[in-house]
Design an enzyme around this catalytic site. Structure first.
Site, PDB file in Angstrom:
ATOM      1  N   LYS A   1     -22.614 -14.559 -26.656  1.00 55.80           N
ATOM      2  CA  LYS A   1     -22.125 -15.996 -26.762  1.00 55.80           C
ATOM      3  C   LYS A   1     -23.408 -16.695 -27.660  1.00 55.80           C
ATOM      4  O   LYS A   1     -24.480 -16.436 -27.332  1.00 55.80           O
ATOM      5  CB  LYS A   1     -22.354 -16.730 -25.475  1.00 55.80           C
ATOM      6  CG  LYS A   1     -21.327 -18.030 -25.390  1.00 55.80           C
ATOM      7  CD  LYS A   1     -21.406 -18.850 -24.069  1.00 55.80           C
ATOM      8  CE  LYS A   1     -20.826 -20.259 -24.011  1.00 55.80           C
ATOM      9  NZ  LYS A   1     -20.480 -20.671 -22.778  1.00 55.80           N
TER      10      LYS A   1
ATOM     11  N   SER B   1     -15.809 -22.682 -21.968  1.00 57.02           N
ATOM     12  CA  SER B   1     -16.268 -22.612 -23.195  1.00 57.02           C
ATOM     13  C   SER B   1     -16.652 -21.041 -24.035  1.00 57.02           C
ATOM     14  O   SER B   1     -16.905 -21.004 -25.289  1.00 57.02           O
ATOM     15  CB  SER B   1     -17.902 -23.286 -23.493  1.00 57.02           C
ATOM     16  OG  SER B   1     -18.850 -22.786 -22.320  1.00 57.02           O
TER      17      SER B   1
ATOM     18  N   SER C   1     -16.707 -21.670 -17.346  1.00 59.71           N
ATOM     19  CA  SER C   1     -16.875 -21.057 -18.757  1.00 59.71           C
ATOM     20  C   SER C   1     -16.735 -19.849 -18.899  1.00 59.71           C
ATOM     21  O   SER C   1     -16.635 -19.222 -19.996  1.00 59.71           O
ATOM     22  CB  SER C   1     -17.938 -21.640 -19.568  1.00 59.71           C
ATOM     23  OG  SER C   1     -17.484 -23.049 -19.955  1.00 59.71           O
TER      24      SER C   1
HETATM   25  N1  GLN Z   1     -15.212 -26.691 -18.992  1.00 60.79           N
HETATM   26  C1  GLN Z   1     -16.416 -27.159 -18.259  1.00 60.79           C
HETATM   27  C2  GLN Z   1     -16.805 -28.284 -19.023  1.00 60.79           C
HETATM   28  O1  GLN Z   1     -16.326 -28.743 -19.916  1.00 60.79           O
HETATM   29  C3  GLN Z   1     -17.400 -25.905 -17.705  1.00 60.79           C
HETATM   30  C4  GLN Z   1     -18.109 -25.643 -18.919  1.00 60.79           C
HETATM   31  C5  GLN Z   1     -19.250 -24.483 -18.677  1.00 60.79           C
HETATM   32  O2  GLN Z   1     -18.935 -23.877 -17.788  1.00 60.79           O
HETATM   33  N2  GLN Z   1     -20.091 -24.404 -19.567  1.00 60.79           N
HETATM   34  O3  GLN Z   1     -18.191 -28.850 -18.675  1.00 60.79           O
END
Ligand code: GLN
Length: 471
Positions: free
Chosen positions: A81, A156, A180
């Site tokens: 990532k 994400s 994410s």
């Molecule tokens: N989708 C969640 C957010 O927008 C989680 C993001 C994550 O786990 N990095 O914060």
């Protein structure tokens, strides 16, 4: 040899065996991945940069294997990532502000993976600074779901999940602050694991929300996730929140699984519930006792998350001011430079959260929001501690719907709700794993999620394996 390697239908465990048996080479594996990337990355946009030294590193891995060195990850192509540092490589967190930023050291997890001779193929697209559930917030365009390109891959870590599902690599690293890793894994038919908080060092990750972030694997199988996890786990003296995971073993005989029924009453698609109930029945047939449980405080996890997380985001991202890191837009004076740099460098979701975070931390609101949220967080932690005296695992669907269409969640609150089941594990710090549980009539993947007590990561793998083998 390359043409014969079908990356999409190969897993790490099997590839590693074939490497040891001399049936394939790491160079062959990497070439096969690169071929798939050339064919499909233009459409899917999962990988932002293919590393030019991948083949060279594959050669070195092959030499290690010939010498009888290394382990199961030696020579295995992985995608990383875009918020994890690899020395000398760009790392942008999919933001304009860090567009050409180059990592000056290896993340702890990268140090570990390099030692085993794993091969990094490229860096994966993501929501900017890991904020989002669809990868639509990337400054470099969205990633598409390989099962249906009109749909999101989740986020994400959408680029990481898409890369594994599309055969661009055999495994990937993601980060999970509120889901994410698990949510994109579920949307792409994969396994995604968030370790116990502190079990994997965060050194060398671009922080989103430091008290919630964890790095973890996205793979095709539970065993593969375990292989990566076992390599990256470990205490790091350079991360103050890092801990020694004193494993509680992997024996799950007679385990009891709790289902928080009141979480599943509304806002969840009927087909998801149907699929979830099938998994529950399978676990019952396997001899596990299933009980309904109450987690009344955990229901407020999302509310707590959207106070604590933006507060930490606003603090962590304050270092990106055009002076020390990243790009600068010159202004008339230093404040003007800050303003211009941050306005040009951050996308809309990042700005929204910085504003939200600054608000909840501001004088006069701090007690009402930030402090209150911490109190509720402690109550949620305690609630999980107590429930795990009664059951061994908590089971929920991973997401309230299958992968949604691009643009379907323009209202940020709707987007935030896609993390309703994943966020509690981050709030409580407990390990959690999403395991594929079949496909919808439209051919879209389903997933269910186990949560386990702190440090019971090994048991989490064991129960997930049971379900995986019987899906
Ligand atoms: N989708 C969640 C957010 O927008 C989680 C993001 C994550 O786990 N990095 O914060």
């Amino acid at each position: 040899m390359t043409e014969n390697i079908d990356i999409k239908n190969l897993n790490i465990e099997k590839a590693s065996e074939m490497l040891r048996d001399g049936k394939i080479t790491s160079v062959g594996l990497v070439e096969a991945c690169l071929k798939n990337i050339t064919e499909r990355n233009g459409e899917l946009n999962a990988i932002l940069e293919v590393f030019s030294d991948a083949l060279e590193n594959a050669k070195k891995a092959d030499e290690m294997i010939t010498r009888g060195e290394g382990d199961q990850l030696t020579g295995i192509p992985l995608v990383i990532k875009d918020n994890i540092f690899i020395t000398g490589k760009k790392v942008s967190a999919s933001s304009k502000i860090l567009e050409n930023y180059v990592a000056s050291y290896d993340a702890f997890v990268i140090e570990k993976l390099k030692k085993t001779g794993a091969v990094f193929i490229g860096r994966a697209n993501m929501d900017e600074f890991a904020m989002g559930s669809s990868t639509e917030n990337s400054a470099y365009g969205p990633t598409k779901n390989p099962f249906d390109i009109t749909r999101v891959p989740g986020g994400s870590s959408g680029g990481s999940a898409c890369s594994v599902a599309a055969g661009f690599c055999l495994g990937a690293l993601g980060t999970d602050t509120g889901g994410s890793i698990r949510q994109p894994a579920s949307f792409c038919g994969l396994v995604g694991m968030k370790p116990t908080y502190g079990g994997v060092s965060r050194r060398g990750t671009i922080a989103m929300s430091s008290s919630l972030d964890q790095i973890g694997p996205i793979t095709k199988t539970v065993e593969d996730a375990k292989i990566i996890f076992n390599t990256i786990v470990g205490k790091d003296s350079m991360d103050a929140t890092s801990i020694d995971l004193n494993s509680t073993g992997s024996d799950i005989t007679g385990a009891k699984i709790g289902i928080p029924r009141d979480w599943l009453k509304e806002g969840i698609d009927a087909d998801i519930m149907e699929n979830f109930n099938i998994s529950v029945e399978k676990l019952k047939k396997l001899g596990y006792e299933i009980v309904d449980i109450d987690l009344p405080y955990a229901k407020y996890s999302l509310a707590v998350y959207y106070i604590l997380m933006p507060a930490e985001v606003s603090t962590n991202l304050s270092r990106l001011d055009g002076i020390r890191y990243g790009n600068r837009v010159e202004g008339e004076n230093i404040f003007d430079t800050y303003k211009k740099t941050r306005s040009a460098g951050f996308g809309p979701e990042t700005r929204r959260r910085i504003i939200l975070g600054s608000y909840v931390l501001s004088h006069g609101y701090y007690d009402a929001y930030y402090n209150k949220a911490w109190k509720v967080r402690h109550a949620i932690e305690k609630e999980f501690e107590d429930i795990f005296k009664k059951v061994d695992f908590v089971l929920t669907p991973t997401t309230p719907s299958v992968a949604f269409k691009f643009g379907a969640k323009k209202d940020p609150l709707q987007m935030y709700l896609s993390d309703i089941f994943t966020v509690p594990a981050n709030i409580a710090g407990v390990p959690s794993l999403s395991v594929p549980s079949g496909f919808s009539s439209e051919g879209l993947p389903y997933g269910v999620q186990f949560m386990a007590p702190l440090c019971a990561d090994e048991k989490l793998f064991a129960i997930s394996l049971e379900l995986e083998e019987n899906i």
